[in-house]
Motif scaffolding. Structure first.
Motif, PDB file in Angstrom:
ATOM      1  N   VAL A  90       0.876  -1.420  -0.022  1.00 17.90           N
ATOM      2  CA  VAL A  90       0.014  -0.024  -0.103  1.00 17.90           C
ATOM      3  C   VAL A  90       0.993   1.384  -0.007  1.00 17.90           C
ATOM      4  N   GLY A  91       2.139   1.161   0.321  1.00 16.39           N
ATOM      5  CA  GLY A  91       2.896   2.282   0.307  1.00 16.39           C
ATOM      6  C   GLY A  91       3.347   3.017  -1.146  1.00 16.39           C
ATOM      7  N   GLU A  92       2.761   2.328  -1.928  1.00 18.88           N
ATOM      8  CA  GLU A  92       3.326   2.586  -3.477  1.00 18.88           C
ATOM      9  C   GLU A  92       2.317   3.681  -3.661  1.00 18.88           C
ATOM     10  N   VAL A  93       0.824   3.691  -3.183  1.00 18.07           N
ATOM     11  CA  VAL A  93      -0.041   4.827  -3.198  1.00 18.07           C
ATOM     12  C   VAL A  93       0.656   6.105  -2.685  1.00 18.07           C
ATOM     13  N   ALA A  94       0.961   6.014  -1.409  1.00 18.39           N
ATOM     14  CA  ALA A  94       1.747   6.990  -0.790  1.00 18.39           C
ATOM     15  C   ALA A  94       2.864   7.628  -1.633  1.00 18.39           C
ATOM     16  N   ALA A  95       3.592   6.803  -2.110  1.00 23.01           N
ATOM     17  CA  ALA A  95       4.822   7.080  -3.162  1.00 23.01           C
ATOM     18  C   ALA A  95       4.286   8.017  -3.943  1.00 23.01           C
ATOM     19  N   TRP A  96       3.121   7.675  -4.773  1.00 21.44           N
ATOM     20  CA  TRP A  96       2.544   8.555  -5.847  1.00 21.44           C
ATOM     21  C   TRP A  96       2.334   9.848  -5.154  1.00 21.44           C
ATOM     22  N   SER A  97       1.975  10.145  -3.857  1.00 22.84           N
ATOM     23  CA  SER A  97       1.695  11.508  -3.621  1.00 22.84           C
ATOM     24  C   SER A  97       2.853  12.329  -3.109  1.00 22.84           C
ATOM     25  N   VAL A  98       3.835  11.492  -2.462  1.00 19.75           N
ATOM     26  CA  VAL A  98       5.029  12.042  -2.195  1.00 19.75           C
ATOM     27  C   VAL A  98       5.908  12.501  -3.345  1.00 19.75           C
ATOM     28  N   ALA A  99       5.730  11.951  -4.677  1.00 21.21           N
ATOM     29  CA  ALA A  99       6.393  12.072  -5.886  1.00 21.21           C
ATOM     30  C   ALA A  99       5.511  13.675  -6.505  1.00 21.21           C
ATOM     31  N   GLY A 100       4.499  13.814  -5.972  1.00 10.10           N
ATOM     32  CA  GLY A 100       3.514  14.921  -6.450  1.00 10.10           C
ATOM     33  C   GLY A 100       2.497  14.552  -7.720  1.00 10.10           C
ATOM     34  N   LEU A 101       2.045  13.433  -7.542  1.00  7.31           N
ATOM     35  CA  LEU A 101       1.100  12.942  -8.748  1.00  7.31           C
ATOM     36  C   LEU A 101      -0.101  12.902  -8.101  1.00  7.31           C
ATOM     37  N   VAL A 102      -0.518  12.708  -6.954  1.00  7.97           N
ATOM     38  CA  VAL A 102      -1.643  12.846  -6.111  1.00  7.97           C
ATOM     39  C   VAL A 102      -1.630  13.561  -4.913  1.00  7.97           C
ATOM     40  N   ALA A 103      -2.493  14.464  -4.525  1.00 11.74           N
ATOM     41  CA  ALA A 103      -2.682  15.031  -3.547  1.00 11.74           C
ATOM     42  C   ALA A 103      -2.640  14.292  -2.305  1.00 11.74           C
ATOM     43  N   PRO A 104      -2.170  14.683  -1.145  1.00 11.46           N
ATOM     44  CA  PRO A 104      -2.007  13.487   0.099  1.00 11.46           C
ATOM     45  C   PRO A 104      -3.401  13.091   0.500  1.00 11.46           C
ATOM     46  N   GLU A 105      -4.552  14.120   0.593  1.00  9.41           N
ATOM     47  CA  GLU A 105      -5.918  13.901   0.669  1.00  9.41           C
ATOM     48  C   GLU A 105      -6.529  12.725  -0.113  1.00  9.41           C
ATOM     49  N   ILE A 227       5.739  -3.473  -9.006  1.00 12.45           N
ATOM     50  CA  ILE A 227       5.792  -4.830  -9.865  1.00 12.45           C
ATOM     51  C   ILE A 227       6.697  -5.339 -10.787  1.00 12.45           C
ATOM     52  N   ASP A 228       7.702  -3.968 -11.130  1.00 14.50           N
ATOM     53  CA  ASP A 228       8.751  -4.309 -11.923  1.00 14.50           C
ATOM     54  C   ASP A 228      10.123  -3.317 -11.725  1.00 14.50           C
ATOM     55  N   GLY A 229       9.910  -2.531 -10.962  1.00 15.25           N
ATOM     56  CA  GLY A 229      11.040  -1.678 -10.568  1.00 15.25           C
ATOM     57  C   GLY A 229      11.207  -0.461 -11.852  1.00 15.25           C
ATOM     58  N   ASP A 230      10.389  -0.381 -12.788  1.00 14.53           N
ATOM     59  CA  ASP A 230      10.726   0.597 -13.773  1.00 14.53           C
ATOM     60  C   ASP A 230      10.235   1.721 -13.305  1.00 14.53           C
ATOM     61  N   THR A 231      10.696   3.017 -13.908  1.00 12.40           N
ATOM     62  CA  THR A 231      10.191   4.218 -13.683  1.00 12.40           C
ATOM     63  C   THR A 231       8.880   4.608 -14.266  1.00 12.40           C
ATOM     64  N   VAL A 232       8.231   5.119 -13.672  1.00  9.44           N
ATOM     65  CA  VAL A 232       6.844   5.584 -14.246  1.00  9.44           C
ATOM     66  C   VAL A 232       6.946   6.683 -14.983  1.00  9.44           C
ATOM     67  N   VAL A 233       7.084   6.673 -16.142  1.00 13.07           N
ATOM     68  CA  VAL A 233       6.880   7.934 -17.312  1.00 13.07           C
ATOM     69  C   VAL A 233       5.900   8.171 -17.756  1.00 13.07           C
ATOM     70  N   ASP A 234       5.044   7.163 -18.308  1.00 14.01           N
ATOM     71  CA  ASP A 234       3.619   7.506 -18.779  1.00 14.01           C
ATOM     72  C   ASP A 234       2.933   7.207 -17.455  1.00 14.01           C
ATOM     73  N   VAL A 235       2.015   8.294 -17.279  1.00 15.14           N
ATOM     74  CA  VAL A 235       1.302   8.112 -16.031  1.00 15.14           C
ATOM     75  C   VAL A 235       0.035   7.041 -16.194  1.00 15.14           C
ATOM     76  N   GLY A 236      -0.531   7.025 -17.334  1.00 14.03           N
ATOM     77  CA  GLY A 236      -1.610   6.306 -17.549  1.00 14.03           C
ATOM     78  C   GLY A 236      -1.237   4.851 -17.485  1.00 14.03           C
ATOM     79  N   ALA A 237       0.163   4.340 -17.909  1.00 14.17           N
ATOM     80  CA  ALA A 237       0.565   3.175 -17.852  1.00 14.17           C
ATOM     81  C   ALA A 237       0.949   3.042 -16.171  1.00 14.17           C
ATOM     82  N   GLY A 238       1.461   3.951 -15.758  1.00 19.40           N
ATOM     83  CA  GLY A 238       1.647   3.802 -14.202  1.00 19.40           C
ATOM     84  C   GLY A 238       0.555   3.432 -13.370  1.00 19.40           C
ATOM     85  N   ILE A 239      -0.514   4.134 -13.614  1.00 16.08           N
ATOM     86  CA  ILE A 239      -1.835   4.005 -12.978  1.00 16.08           C
ATOM     87  C   ILE A 239      -2.427   2.276 -13.389  1.00 16.08           C
ATOM     88  N   ASP A 240      -1.958   1.804 -14.500  1.00 17.23           N
ATOM     89  CA  ASP A 240      -2.492   0.533 -14.760  1.00 17.23           C
ATOM     90  C   ASP A 240      -1.595  -0.411 -13.826  1.00 17.23           C
TER      91      ASP A 240
END
Length: 310
Positions: A90-105, A227-240
């Motif tokens: 579940v920490g990956e959702v927090a990581a998306w917030s820390v990276a600035g992709l989603v607001a913390p709320e 799930i693979d250690g790859d960098t999230v470059v395309d946000v749509g693919a990252g959401i998947d």
């Protein structure tokens, strides 16, 4: 200096988990938001609840995400650039917030929905088992024999396995008989990151598609997919991938290696606990690795960052 921030998963919630951030003004609004999801103040909850409540799926996911986003609110101005961010379970959702992709709320709302979807897709008795000291081939054989699946691959021949409780009990006996050095049940009551939660992954993807998500991480921040250690470059693919992670194996050992390949020279786990820091030390013993749980004050964290940078 390149810092790798590691956002923790469930299992190590404790009464001290908000010791650094609980009274910090920058995080006050996040504790108020989390209270609406938890039905009470998280700071009181961790001090007063029994283990069953503290490790309930919804409560656990919200608490662990709150830990990370509260740390970001208090210390975000201290993170160096470049920065690498990865999240465990579940920490990956927090990581998306820390990276600035989603607001913390938004992150807190998403993990509450994620937990509800996982609970709805789970069967009574489902859970997770930690096994260390067996080869990957042996672990895969045990999973086939006992209708289980590898949920997380950790460094040092360490695995988290998911399945039904009775099957995991039998697997634990078999693993010990085959020479496993450590076998212990994890305080999570769903078979996270296994095909048993395919329906939950699909439901979570729908929540993610409707959530407000930025087009890219903030400048100087690299976000990794677990799930693979790859960098999230395309946000749509990252959401998947973020949705698929609910029912697919987390390759955490690969993520730690990817942090170093991205230039990380130090690791900091946001907690709760210090399991991720210990894994980072196990796999990359030449690099400093700490957890927020190691520090008594936020100023202590800042001072450590300054020493590491120097």
């Amino acid at each position: 200096m390149t810092l790798a921030l590691l956002c923790s998963g469930q299992g190590l919630q404790s009464e001290r988990m908000f010791a650094l951030t609980g009274d910090a003004l920058p995080a006050a609004g996040l504790f108020e938001h989390a209270a609406r999801l938890l039905g009470g103040d998280a700071r009181d909850l961790v001090r007063q609840s029994d283990d069953a409540t503290l490790h309930g799926n919804r409560v656990g996911q919200v608490l662990c995400t709150l830990q990370a986003v509260a740390a970001q609110a208090c210390l975000g101005d201290a993170w160096p650039r470049p920065l690498v961010v990865a999240g465990y379970s579940v920490g990956e959702v927090a990581a998306w917030s820390v990276a600035g992709l989603v607001a913390p709320e938004t992150a807190l709302d998403l993990v509450a929905r994620r937990a509800d979807a996982m609970d709805a897709a789970s069967s009574a008795g489902d859970g997770l088992l930690f096994v260390r000291g067996l080869t990957r081939a042996t672990v895969e054989t045990l999973c086939r024999l006992h209708d289980a699946a590898i949920a997380i691959v950790n460094p040092g021949d360490a695995y988290v396995l998911g399945g039904n409780g009775a099957s995991l009990d039998a697997l634990a006996i078999d693993a010990k008989a085959r020479g496993a050095s450590r076998v212990v049940a994890i305080a999570v009551r769903v078979a996270s990151h296994t095909p048993r939660l395919s329906a939950a992954a699909a439901a979570f993807r729908e929540f993610l598609k409707r959530a407000p998500v930025a087009n890219a991480p903030v400048a100087g921040v690299r976000l990794l997919s677990s799930i693979d250690g790859d960098t999230v470059v395309d946000v749509g693919a990252g959401i998947d991938k973020l949705a698929a992670q609910v029912s697919q194996t987390v390759q955490w050992a690969t993520c730690l290696d990817a942090c170093v390949e991205a230039g990380a020279t130090a690791f900091l786990e946001l907690g709760p606990g210090r399991a991720l820091a210990e894994m980072a030390l196990l796999s990359h013993s030449d690099l400093p690795a700490r957890s927020l749980d190691d520090f008594r004050t936020l100023d202590g964290v800042r001072a450590w960052l300054g020493r590491v940078a120097a």
